[in-house]
Each structure stands twice: as structure tokens, then as C-alpha cells.
Write a protein that holds these residues in place. Structure first.
Motif, mmCIF file in Angstrom:
data_model
loop_
_atom_site.group_PDB
_atom_site.id
_atom_site.type_symbol
_atom_site.label_atom_id
_atom_site.label_comp_id
_atom_site.label_asym_id
_atom_site.label_seq_id
_atom_site.Cartn_x
_atom_site.Cartn_y
_atom_site.Cartn_z
ATOM 1 N N GLY A 110 0.542 -17.122 9.700
ATOM 2 C CA GLY A 110 0.514 -16.645 8.438
ATOM 3 C C GLY A 110 0.958 -17.552 7.360
ATOM 4 N N HIS A 111 1.509 -16.589 6.386
ATOM 5 C CA HIS A 111 2.058 -17.252 5.028
ATOM 6 C C HIS A 111 3.638 -16.981 5.126
ATOM 7 N N LEU A 112 4.289 -16.874 6.290
ATOM 8 C CA LEU A 112 5.597 -16.664 6.192
ATOM 9 C C LEU A 112 6.348 -17.671 5.963
ATOM 10 N N GLU A 113 5.896 -18.967 5.855
ATOM 11 C CA GLU A 113 6.727 -20.262 5.157
ATOM 12 C C GLU A 113 6.877 -20.027 3.899
ATOM 13 N N ALA A 114 5.960 -19.461 3.165
ATOM 14 C CA ALA A 114 6.278 -19.411 1.785
ATOM 15 C C ALA A 114 7.295 -18.308 1.651
ATOM 16 N N ASP A 115 7.337 -17.303 2.249
ATOM 17 C CA ASP A 115 8.368 -16.147 2.033
ATOM 18 C C ASP A 115 9.674 -16.763 2.558
ATOM 19 N N HIS A 116 10.005 -17.537 3.482
ATOM 20 C CA HIS A 116 11.159 -18.323 3.669
ATOM 21 C C HIS A 116 11.794 -19.260 2.716
ATOM 22 N N ALA A 117 10.623 -19.844 2.346
ATOM 23 C CA ALA A 117 10.981 -20.905 1.309
ATOM 24 C C ALA A 117 11.438 -20.332 0.043
ATOM 25 N N GLN A 118 10.967 -19.284 -0.502
ATOM 26 C CA GLN A 118 11.122 -18.592 -1.771
ATOM 27 C C GLN A 118 12.768 -18.170 -1.680
ATOM 28 N N MET B 222 0.754 -1.216 0.030
ATOM 29 C CA MET B 222 0.128 0.090 0.097
ATOM 30 C C MET B 222 0.853 1.339 -0.083
ATOM 31 N N ILE B 223 0.862 2.221 -0.961
ATOM 32 C CA ILE B 223 1.660 3.244 -0.894
ATOM 33 C C ILE B 223 1.170 4.238 0.126
ATOM 34 N N GLY B 224 2.067 5.032 0.465
ATOM 35 C CA GLY B 224 2.063 5.927 1.531
ATOM 36 C C GLY B 224 1.518 5.346 3.002
ATOM 37 N N GLY B 225 1.482 4.080 3.316
ATOM 38 C CA GLY B 225 1.350 3.694 4.462
ATOM 39 C C GLY B 225 1.843 2.217 4.731
ATOM 40 N N ALA B 226 1.534 1.557 5.920
ATOM 41 C CA ALA B 226 2.206 0.212 6.162
ATOM 42 C C ALA B 226 1.147 -0.525 5.449
ATOM 43 N N SER B 227 1.838 -1.648 4.923
ATOM 44 C CA SER B 227 0.967 -2.773 4.277
ATOM 45 C C SER B 227 0.557 -3.740 5.486
ATOM 46 N N ILE B 228 -0.374 -4.264 5.065
ATOM 47 C CA ILE B 228 -1.148 -5.049 5.964
ATOM 48 C C ILE B 228 -1.315 -6.752 5.613
ATOM 49 N N MET B 229 -0.694 -7.538 6.424
ATOM 50 C CA MET B 229 -0.909 -8.885 6.284
ATOM 51 C C MET B 229 -1.559 -9.636 7.042
ATOM 52 N N SER B 230 -2.831 -9.912 6.971
ATOM 53 C CA SER B 230 -3.770 -10.366 7.897
ATOM 54 C C SER B 230 -3.241 -11.811 8.059
ATOM 55 N N GLY B 231 -3.840 -12.270 9.149
ATOM 56 C CA GLY B 231 -3.695 -13.660 9.842
ATOM 57 C C GLY B 231 -3.932 -14.611 8.866
ATOM 58 N N ARG B 232 -3.125 -15.879 9.206
ATOM 59 C CA ARG B 232 -3.551 -17.425 8.088
ATOM 60 C C ARG B 232 -3.158 -18.325 9.125
ATOM 61 N N HIS B 233 -4.062 -19.423 8.776
ATOM 62 C CA HIS B 233 -3.961 -20.592 9.716
ATOM 63 C C HIS B 233 -2.646 -21.117 9.381
ATOM 64 N N GLY B 234 -1.984 -21.894 10.470
ATOM 65 C CA GLY B 234 -0.622 -22.541 10.369
ATOM 66 C C GLY B 234 -1.030 -24.024 9.976
#
Length: 692
Positions: free
Chosen positions: A267-275, A1-13
Motif C-alpha cells: 500500500g502506501h505504508l512506505e510514505a507513512d514510515h518515511a514521514q 471517517m468519523i464514527g467508524g473504522a477508516s478504510i485504506m484500500s490496497g496499493r501496488h508495491g
């Protein structure tokens, strides 16, 4: 999101422990037994385009991570225009650059749509230590729009910047400059553009820092002496591809040790690390060999065509756009350059049918048939846009030619979603780069063909799938209707890109209905047939949702290709299309359909998270295998290229819907109405076979 903090909502693990509902139609109408409970969602924060100086619309490269409430409305597909601002750019010299001597540097900078007009390009200035530096600035590509003449060509999408700079330090150190626009006029203009290639050098490495195979002088791969590295928050929002969520701020540019990888992440953090982690495996810079080179520890991308399927170079560019990491950028440029040199030009076959095909897969340019599915132009455009070098430009159009004979009409004649989707992508990218009316019109016609296939499908009722006969797809002597949910992810990726330059209602509707199909007859809970689940150990024997390779009308999949020991491999790229379906359904005001698709996307992501665990092997290096194994090697590309917008689409489609300005067609009903079990046992099959 330009001009503000991005939002990542929660995900199930992961590690879902649930009582299971009865067999039959599962959650959202999907066939099989679905878990009757879900793990609680957790709120996460993600770095994005952070604090802005509103008066100047200045973007900050490093943002504070802030815990935020869910978005109050659907995030706009296009980032807000930034007509005035300053952007920090890191100049990264290679070992070819000596300190003290001026070196030519050329690079591209993308801008969100509407940010920079042709008249304002004279305000683009390069600053170092607050002082303006002499620079050449020109426009590489305008923002195209296939359906709105007022937007088409009205702003610049990518500019090229060229300057000379003398480094005080040497590789691997870097230095920073700033790019300013929309403020004072440029006073130190350099009128003439020098050939960027005069400041490129031949790659002679031969081995990676960990001893793996990479390009050497024989491959004739050239790279810039200096790379310009842009902030991830800017890259992911600026429109070089569809919107993306920047990698989580806690993800390092360095690969973690396999033993340090957690069994589950929120959340989706596992995909980020895996990338990042699996990236080092596919470039052969992960674990030192303790034995001979073999398929389990080395990616032979310099000599084998297999790793290039699904557009290897573009998958690396996606990693850069989401991370802003220099290593991703460098490997993307190198791989795209190598790939470009393997695309046949008109000179190779007297302007004949070889033009645009990939020579490593098609070694005989005079052959009567060339395998099209290895031909891509997205990464070629990316090299042009990010390095400012025009060598790739003609190849963007060469690639379109190899798809001229590919059918995009789903019927009983020859048709696959892969070939048709890649044809669409080739036209979209060619239109973006050249603005050619032919590519614009072909893009629209292909989308129309797909929509016709969805609304008047072969062999039964409409459910969003592009139904066609198994004979058309596999050459099997049968007229039974099938689809390929795996291959449909390639259509979803191309259609989302088409929306980027058209905002065409049919592109969005195509994606929504593809996603609907992938979550209906296109997927299955692992309780169907004999209840086999190749990820039982990882899921604690909880059932998972897999995409079919070949779907059938009864939801059970084509029996000869049903395989619960490999089908999970495509869960993330299919989830990418479903996530876009979630977003566009919400944007269209279809809140219920959006939430059903969101649940499906999360189910597919859960499958993917277990897949990552399966392929993470702490004991691998000691056994002469990669700790983060990528087998087959093309898998990294289908994981991360086609699902590039997954996190963004999921996070940006929460909250009340804001309807778009024009109506969508009527929704199709999610899921199946009829399901039945069928006999047959699928044996284990290698995940590395064939061209899938």
C-alpha cells in the motif's frame, strides 16, 4: 471517517517486473513506454476514528484495526458533525514543569464543521478522573464559508481551553484529561483568560538528544510549558487542513534504524514510515556524528534560509495532524515560532514593501525587491489554533502583503505557478482566520484567474495546464509555452484548502484539470529521449513515471531543464494534486477520469517509493552521513506538506460516485494526442541546486 473504522484500500508495491509496450503514447495518453502490467493490489487496514458510542458520538483515541471492504460510496469531504462527545487529551509537561505546583495550560481544540455552535460552547467541560475542572473556554475561529451564508459562521471551528493543573509526575511522563461537549452545562467556568505566554519558556537546548544542532537561547524561541496532545484520528478529520489519513497504527513515534527499513511496503505504508524517519533527519536528531558537521549530516535550519522553502513549519504540523505524536507537535511549534520572528513587521521598513517577507532570505528590509516565495502563513495559523496564543495573528495578515504584486494570470507576462499558488494560500488562510471579505474576494478572483488560464490557455489547446511563456517563468528569451508541474502542486494544495472554506466548484475543477495536465504533458515515462532513469537501480530498470520540472506541449519537457536524475524528487507532491483530482473527479460523477487519474497517482507513488529507497542509506551513519538523507533539506517539506491528503483522497474516492449538488464544467480529455521524440541528452545534475 468519523464514527467508524477508516478504510485504506490496497496499493501496488515496488519491484514491478513487466513486459513493456511500444514506445509512444503510454498509459492514459502519457508520452513514453509504460509498463503493460501492474502488481496486484492488496487490501490494507488503517487506524482511524474508530468505534464510537453512537448515542453520545464519542470518539475513541485508540481504534481497533479492522479489515474492511472498499467504501460503497465516495467519502464526504467534510467529516460528519459531532455535536455531542468526549475526547481524550494528553497533557505533556516539558522539563520546565515541576510536579505538585499548579501550572497554566492553554490549548486549542478543532471541531468538524457543524459540531459546536456558539450556544453549545457552554457545554464544553474539562474532566479529570470524572470530575469537572475549572476552565476558561472561548471560540478562536468560526467555520467560514465563502459561498453559503447559511454555513458561514454557524459553528465553531476551533475553541481555546485554559485551565490550571498540578502534575503528579514529571517529563517525559504525561497525564490525561477529557474534554466533553454537548451534554451537561459547564459549572466551573473561569471568566477571564490569562495571557498564555505567562506559561511559556525560552528554549535553551542548543543540541538535540543525539547531539545535533537545534535552537538555543540566542534564537529567542519560546514554547508552552505544557503541550496538549490530541488523538491523530480527531486531528486528521477535524478540518485544520484538508482531510488526511492518520498514519498507520504500526508506525512508531521513534525513528527506525535505516537498516531495518524494508525495501518495499504494501500500500502506501512506505510514505507513512518515511514521514517519521526523515523527520528526525531534518531536526538533526537522527545519527550521532562520527566526523565533522557538513551538508550531508546536518540541517542548518537555525542559520540558513534554504530549509525553510516550501514551509518547513507547516510540514511539521502536517506530521502532527497525521500522527498525534508529541515530538512532531513540539518541533512544529518551535519552528513556527522561530519562523514568525523572522517575518518583517511594518516597523522594520516604515510599513513599506518588506512587510511579510522572510528576513533570513531577505536580510535587508530596505531592499527594493524581496523574494516572496519564502513567506507563508499556514503554520502561523496552526500555532494560533493549537496553542491558543495570539502572537501569530497579525503575522497571518503581514504575509498576504508580500504577494500583493504577484500575478495570478497565466500569460506571457511574469508568472510562475509557485508564486501564484502561494498567493492563493495566503488569501485562503487569512480568510479562514479573520473572515475578511477582502481575502474571501481575492481568493475567488485568483481561482477565477486560474480557471481562465486553463480554459483559454496560452499557446495551444486546453489540457488543464496553466500554460505561459518560458520567458515569463525563467527569463529565457523565448515565447515557447511551458508549465511547471512541480510548482503546480502548490496550487493544488492551496485550491484544496480553498474548497475547505468555499466548496466552490471552480476550486474542484481547477484541481481535476491540473491533475489531468500533470498526468499528460506534465509528466513522462523514463523511456523518452534517451531512456535515462535516475532510479533504474531501485526499479530493476523498469520504466517509471516522472513529473517534468518544465513541461512543453510535445510532452518532452524543456530541454535545458529535463533531468531524469532529479525529476523524480517531486513525484509525491505532484501525486498529491493528482490524488485530489482523483477524488474530485469521482465526486463529480466522472468515474472514468477518476480511474485514469488514480492510475497516474499510483504510478507517481511508485516513483516516490523508489525515491525513498534511494535516500535510505543503512551505511550512511558510518560514513558521517544521515541514514535517511534529506538533500536538499527543503525536500522534506515538498514531499509531505503538499501531499498531506494523498492517502485520504485515494482511499476516499473508491466505489460508486455520489454526484455533488451542482454540476461541474465539462471534462477535458486526458493525455496528449500528439507526441514525438526530440534529441538531446540530459546530464546528471545535483539535486541540491537552486531554489527549486
Amino acid at each position: 471517517m468519523i464514527g467508524g473504522a477508516s478504510i485504506m484500500s490496497g496499493r501496488h508495491g515496488k519491484g514491478v517486473l513487466c513486459m513493456n509496450s511500444a514506445a509512444g503514447t503510454g498509459v492514459d495518453g502519457r508520452v513514453g513506454t509504460a509498463p503493460s502490467c501492474r502488481t496486484p493490489r492488496q487490501n490494507l487496514c488503517a487506524s482511524g476514528l474508530g468505534t464510537a458510542l453512537v448515542s453520545l458520538a464519542v470518539l475513541c483515541a485508540v481504534c481497533a484495526v479492522t479489515r474492511l471492504a472498499p467504501a460503497s460510496a465516495v467519502e464526504p469531504f467534510f467529516a460528519p458533525a459531532v455535536p455531542m462527545g468526549t475526547l481524550a487529551i494528553r497533557l505533556q509537561p516539558t522539563a520546565a514543569v515541576a510536579p505538585g505546583a499548579p501550572v497554566l495550560i492553554t490549548f486549542g481544540v478543532p471541531f468538524p464543521r457543524g459540531s459546536l455552535t456558539a450556544e453549545a460552547i457552554g457545554t464544553v467541560r474539562v474532566l479529570a478522573a470524572g470530575e469537572e475542572r475549572p476552565a476558561h473556554v472561548d471560540a478562536l475561529t468560526l467555520w467560514r464559508h465563502a459561498t453559503n451564508a447559511a454555513v458561514d459562521g454557524a459553528s465553531i471551528r476551533v475553541i481555546r481551553v485554559q485551565l490550571e493543573h498540578a502534575f503528579a509526575t514529571s517529563y517525559p511522563a504525561s497525564e490525561e484529561i477529557s474534554l466533553e461537549w454537548g451534554q451537561a452545562p459547564r459549572t466551573k467556568d473561569v471568566a477571564e483568560l490569562a495571557d498564555p505566554r505567562t506559561a511559556w519558556h525560552l528554549v535553551t537546548d542548543g543540541t538535540t538528544p543525539s547531539g545535533g544542532i537545534t535552537f538555543d537561547a540566542s534564537h529567542q524561541v519560546w514554547e508552552p510549558d505544557v503541550y496538549a496532545v490530541l488523538p491523530k484520528a480527531w486531528l486528521s478529520a477535524s478540518g485544520l487542513k484538508t482531510p488526511m489519513q492518520p498514519l498507520d497504527g504500526g508506525v512508531s513515534e521513534l525513528r527506525m534504524e535505516p537498516s531495518a527499513a524494508a525495501a518495499s511496503y504494501p500500500g502506501h505504508l512506505e510514505a507513512d514510515h518515511a514521514q517519521v524517519n526523515f523527520f528526525y533527519s531534518i531536526i538533526n536528531d537522527d545519527d550521532l556524528l562520527v566526523g565533522p558537521v557538513d551538508y550531508d549530516n546536518t540541517n542548518a535550519f537555525t542559520s540558513d534560509y534554504e530549509p525553510w522553502l516550501y514551509d518547513r513549519a507547516m510540514a511539521l504540523y502536517v506530521g502532527y495532524l497525521r500522527s498525534g505524536f508529541f515530538r512532531f507537535l513540539r518541533e512544529a511549534v518551535r519552528n513556527a515560532e522561530f519562523y514568525r520572528t523572522k517575518i518583517y513587521t511594518p516597523a522594520a521598513c516604515d510599513d513599506g514593501p518588506c512587510v511579510g517577507s522572510f528576513s533570513m532570505k531577505n536580510p535587508d528590509p530596505a531592499a527594493g525587491w524581496h523574494d516572496e516565495k519564502y513567506s507563508y502563513n499556514e503554520s502561523l495559523a496552526m500555532t494560533y489554533w493549537l496553542t491558543g496564543d495570539a502572537a501569530a495573528l497579525p503575522y497571518v495578515e503581514y504575509v498576504t502583503r508580500i504577494y500583493d504584486g504577484v500575478s495570478t494570470v497565466a500569460s506571457s507576462s511574469a508568472f510562475t505557478e509557485r508564486h501564484a499558488g502561494l498567493k492563493l494560500m495566503s488569501r485562503v488562510v487569512a480568510y479562514e482566520v479573520t473572515g475578511g471579505e477582502q481575502y474571501r474576494d481575492e481568493m475567488a478572483q485568483i481561482i477565477a484567474d486560474f480557471r481562465a488560464g486553463q480554459t483559454n490557455p496560452y499557446g495551444g489547446l486546453a489540457d488543464g495546464g496553466l500554460w505561459h511563456s518560458i520567458a515569463a517563468h525563467e527569463g529565457v528569451e523565448s515565447t515557447e509555452p511551458i508549465t511547471s508541474p512541480w510548482m503546480s502542486a502548490l496550487i493544488g494544495d492551496a485550491a484544496a484548502r480553498a474548497y475547505l472554506v468555499s466548496e466552490h466548484v471552480d476550486a474542484a475543477r481547477l484541481i481535476i484539470e491540473l491533475a489531468t495536465h500533470q498526468c499528460g504533458a506534465g509528466g513522462y515515462w523514463t523511456t523518452i529521449r534517451d531512456g535515462e532513469n535516475g532510479l533504474d537501480e531501485q526499479s530493476g530498470e523498469a520504466p517509471l513515471f516522472f513529473p517534468h520540472y518544465l513541461a512543453t506541449r510535445d510532452g518532452l519537457g524543456w530541454s535545458d531543464d529535463f533531468n531524469p536524475y532529479t525529476d523524480y524528487e517531486h513525484s509525491f507532491d505532484v501525486a498529491g494534486t493528482v490524488a485530489w483530482g482523483t477524488y474530485f473527479a469521482r465526486l463529480s460523477g466522472e468515474a472514468q477520469a477518476s480511474e485514469q487519474l488514480r492510475t497516474c497517482a499510483e504510478d507517481l507513488y511508485t516513483t516516490f517509493s523508489h525515491t525513498i529507497t534511494y535516500w535510505t542509506r543503512p551505511g550512511g551513519p558510518a560514513a558521517n552521513k544521515d541514514g535517511f538523507r534529506v538533500v536538499p533539506h527543503r525536500k522534506y517539506s515538498w514531499w509531505f506538506k503538499n501531499a498531506s491528503g494523498f492517502q485520504w483522497a485515494m482511499a476516499s474516492s473508491e466505489g460508486p460516485a455520489v454526484p455533488i449538488a451542482y454540476p461541474f464544467a465539462a471534462s477535458v480529455v486526458l493525455g496528449l494526442t500528439v507526441c514525438r521524440r526530440r534529441g538531446g541528452v540530459a546530464g546528471r545534475r545535483s539535486a541540491s541546486g537552486g531554489d527549486r
